[in-house]
Design an enzyme around this catalytic site. Structure first.
Site, PDB file in Angstrom:
ATOM      1  N   ASP A 163       0.605  -1.249   0.231  1.00 54.11           N
ATOM      2  CA  ASP A 163       0.455   0.222  -0.086  1.00 54.11           C
ATOM      3  C   ASP A 163       0.962   0.914  -0.268  1.00 54.11           C
ATOM      4  O   ASP A 163       1.788   1.550   0.511  1.00 54.11           O
ATOM      5  CB  ASP A 163      -0.575  -0.105   1.124  1.00 54.11           C
TER       6      ASP A 163
ATOM      7  N   GLU B 235       1.449  -0.502  -5.125  1.00 60.67           N
ATOM      8  CA  GLU B 235       0.348   0.812  -5.298  1.00 60.67           C
ATOM      9  C   GLU B 235       0.667   1.393  -5.841  1.00 60.67           C
ATOM     10  O   GLU B 235       1.622   2.346  -5.007  1.00 60.67           O
ATOM     11  CB  GLU B 235      -0.606   1.170  -3.912  1.00 60.67           C
TER      12      GLU B 235
HETATM   13  C1  GLC Z   1      -4.054   3.339  -0.370  1.00 59.71           C
HETATM   14  C2  GLC Z   1      -5.368   2.390  -0.035  1.00 59.71           C
HETATM   15  C3  GLC Z   1      -6.625   3.096   0.580  1.00 59.71           C
HETATM   16  C4  GLC Z   1      -6.442   3.577   1.910  1.00 59.71           C
HETATM   17  C5  GLC Z   1      -4.473   4.464   1.239  1.00 59.71           C
HETATM   18  C6  GLC Z   1      -4.284   5.098   2.853  1.00 59.71           C
HETATM   19  O1  GLC Z   1      -4.675   4.451  -1.404  1.00 59.71           O
HETATM   20  O2  GLC Z   1      -6.095   1.736  -1.302  1.00 59.71           O
HETATM   21  O3  GLC Z   1      -7.973   2.262   0.245  1.00 59.71           O
HETATM   22  O4  GLC Z   1      -7.173   4.330   2.122  1.00 59.71           O
HETATM   23  O5  GLC Z   1      -3.524   3.504   1.104  1.00 59.71           O
HETATM   24  O6  GLC Z   1      -3.736   3.136   3.499  1.00 59.71           O
END
Ligand code: GLC
Length: 568
Positions: A231, A291
């Site tokens: 993440d 991500e």
């Molecule tokens: C990423 C996740 C999202 C979350 C953020 C904070 O972007 O995909 O859903 O709110 O991280 O952890």
């Protein structure tokens, strides 16, 4: 690295080869050194919304286990489950309060072990979501860190004095609105949080943090997890001098000045930690998905690592930002991806962005467009990551009023920012009450199109989006050219039809995608792709009037896809 050749104005990318796995591990690979994840189709499950086995209105692990047969039949080979660890659920699991357990709302560790075992029996691998940037403010590490300035865990988070009375240390803002600093009156200092205040950022410059987090990853690898989706990796490090970010014109959706986040995002140190995580992943033969929000392909390339020693699967999230279905736009993007080397990872939807069905739908041809876009990204070279419900054409269903909003950013930013509830509604299993997701009131209402767009109804309809997805995934499994073949773009000047060939040895699979709302005639000339006047056999089409023959020209219906194969 891949080699790119320009052949008669066409971009031709040869298959990538990869650095062998570290530490001399013997891993099953094919001739191109491809591992299981190169050819797998991944599927993201948002556990709150997938299947509710105990009828409390929230999905759970046993619910996921009960749907493994459906997923296997669909052709999915790996499930990425968004965070299911203990959490106060401020950010619905992305605020983790214990990295080595399961939230009771989702089940138990025993349920998790059963899910892993059952998945294995269904030839599906489990990928968990690792949240390295921040913990919950209820994590024992943070409670200890907060307890005093001299706590041994104080330096596990980013604590600083304010610039002056009521003045945070600098101008950094939270992506979820407001200052990124929260004052703690008990110890008289501010802590940093890039996301909600309930998600304090860990201090990755502290080796104890690095060790604790890598050990948490090992904990899950030992339990049979095949990898992690990482993440928010670009926010892991901050400038130690806390320099103010340069101001940009205008304000954000929350009314704060826009800034250029050069001092708290994408710092070079991120790559050191990606390499450290990769080393641990290699100990277990695991895969890391990132991500990785990037502005261009060159930025994305960096996450593979200079020696392919960082993430195996940094997600290309760029297509999710394309507001329109446009042949030149997608052709250009794929051309850039193919020219950059590396194994692409394509995504068109996830739990943070408007569903592709709604984003790309024109209100008239939505089902056709859903099939068209599936045929595009599932037929490309690379690994696709689907989002649950995409395969049945689930639509976005935003809250109607501020009082209905569950996602805190929607409450804070209403009405400009409605939050992310709309893309997280319950999976539509049938046309029964609550779409067959639960027998009680679900945590979010089901989207209105569940009556027509659901698994049961679509399974029975040969023309459904679901059956089209199934056939596409069958093709990926059965056609070596679709798994391994080179990508050759065709008709580079066509403003309406994006066409390409996947070529492997003497075989080619043509993919033609009419991305316009009118009928189009497409020239089929595969000479430049190495085929002289080949005969072709139709493998799949989304046309309402089926195309059965492919000659030198094909008539394509608006927003339709055609997939055909050369015949010797
Ligand atoms: C990423 C996740 C999202 C979350 C953020 C904070 O972007 O995909 O859903 O709110 O991280 O952890």
């Amino acid at each position: 690295m891949s080699k790119t050749l320009i052949v008669a104005g066409l971009l031709v990318t040869s298959m990538s080869t990869f650095t062998p796995i570290a530490r001399g591990q013997v891993k099953p690979t094919d001739v191109a050194h491809h591992e299981w994840w190169h050819h797998a189709v991944f599927y993201e499950v948002y556990p709150r919304s997938f299947a509710d086995s105990n009828n409390d209105g929230v999905g759970d692990l046993n619910g996921i286990t009960s749907k493994l047969g459906y997923l296997q039949h669909l052709g999915v080979k790996a499930l990425w489950i968004t965070p299911c660890f203990p959490s106060p659920q401020v950010d619905f699991g992305y605020d983790v309060s214990d990295y080595e357990s399961i939230d009771p709302m989702y089940g138990t560790l025993a349920d998790f072990d059963r899910l892993v075992a059952q998945s294995k029996a269904h030839d599906i691998k489990i990928i968990l979501d690792f949240v390295p940037n921040h913990t919950s403010d209820q994590h024992k590490w943070f409670l200890e860190s907060k307890s005093s300035r001299t706590s041994p865990k104080r330096d596990w988070y980013i604590w600083r004095d304010g610039k002056g009375p009521n003045q945070p240390p600098n101008n950094w803002t939270s992506t979820f609105g407001g200052s990124a600093w929260k004052y703690d009156p008990a110890t008289g200092q501010y802590y940093y949080h890039y996301f909600y205040a309930e998600q304090p950022d860990l201090n990755w410059r502290n080796p104890e943090v690095v060790k604790a987090m890598l050990d948490a990853m090992r904990f899950w690898y030992k339990r049979g997890v095949a990898g992690f989706r990482l993440d928010a990796v670009d926010t892991l490090y901050e400038d130690p001098n806390l320099k103010d970010n340069p101001l940009l014109p205008g304000t954000d959706k929350f009314g704060f000045p826009n800034t250029n986040e050069i001092y708290n995002k994408k710092l070079p140190e991120v790559h050191d930690i990606m390499r450290a995580m990769r080393k641990v992943a290699d100990e277990y033969g695991a895969v890391l998905i990132g991500e990785t929000w990037t502005q261009n392909v060159a930025q994305l390339r960096e996450y593979y690592g200079a020696r392919n020693d960082e993430l195996q699967m940094p997600m290309d999230l760029m297509m999710t930002e394309f507001k329109q279905v446009s042949a030149p736009a997608f052709r250009d993007h794929i051309g850039a991806v193919e020219g950059a080397g590396g194994w692409p990872v394509f995504v068109i939807s996830n739990h943070d962005i408007v569903r592709s069905y709604t984003r790309w739908g024109d209100g008239v041809h939505n089902d056709d467009i859903a099939k068209l876009m599936a045929a595009m990204y599932l037929m490309l070279r690379g690994t696709p990551i689907m989002y649950y419900g995409e395969e049945i054409g689930m639509e976005n269903s935003d809250p109607k009023s501020k009082d209905d909003v569950r996602d805190p950013i929607g409450r804070r930013g209403w009405p400009l920012e409605k939050g992310r509830d709309g893309e997280r509604t319950p999976m539509q299993w049938s046309d029964a009450k609550n779409a067959g997701f639960t027998e009680v009131t679900p945590w979010l209402p089901v989207a209105p199109n569940y009556r027509t767009h659901n698994v049961v109804t679509e399974t029975a309809d040969p023309q459904s989006i679901l059956n089209f997805y199934r056939r596409l995934l069958d093709l990926r499994r059965d056609e070596p050219a679709l798994r391994e073949g080179q990508y050759v773009a065709l008709n580079p000047q066509d403003p309406n039809v994006f066409a390409f060939v996947r070529r492997l040895k003497g075989e080619g699979v043509l993919v033609a995608l009419n991305m316009s709302g009118s009928s189009q005639t497409v020239k089929v000339d595969l000479k430049a792709a190495g085929f002289s006047q080949p005969k072709m056999r139709v493998l799949l089409t989304s046309s309402h009037t089926p195309i059965t023959k492919v000659s030198t020209e094909i008539e394509m219906e608006p927003y339709s896809a055609l997939i055909a194969k050369t015949v010797k």
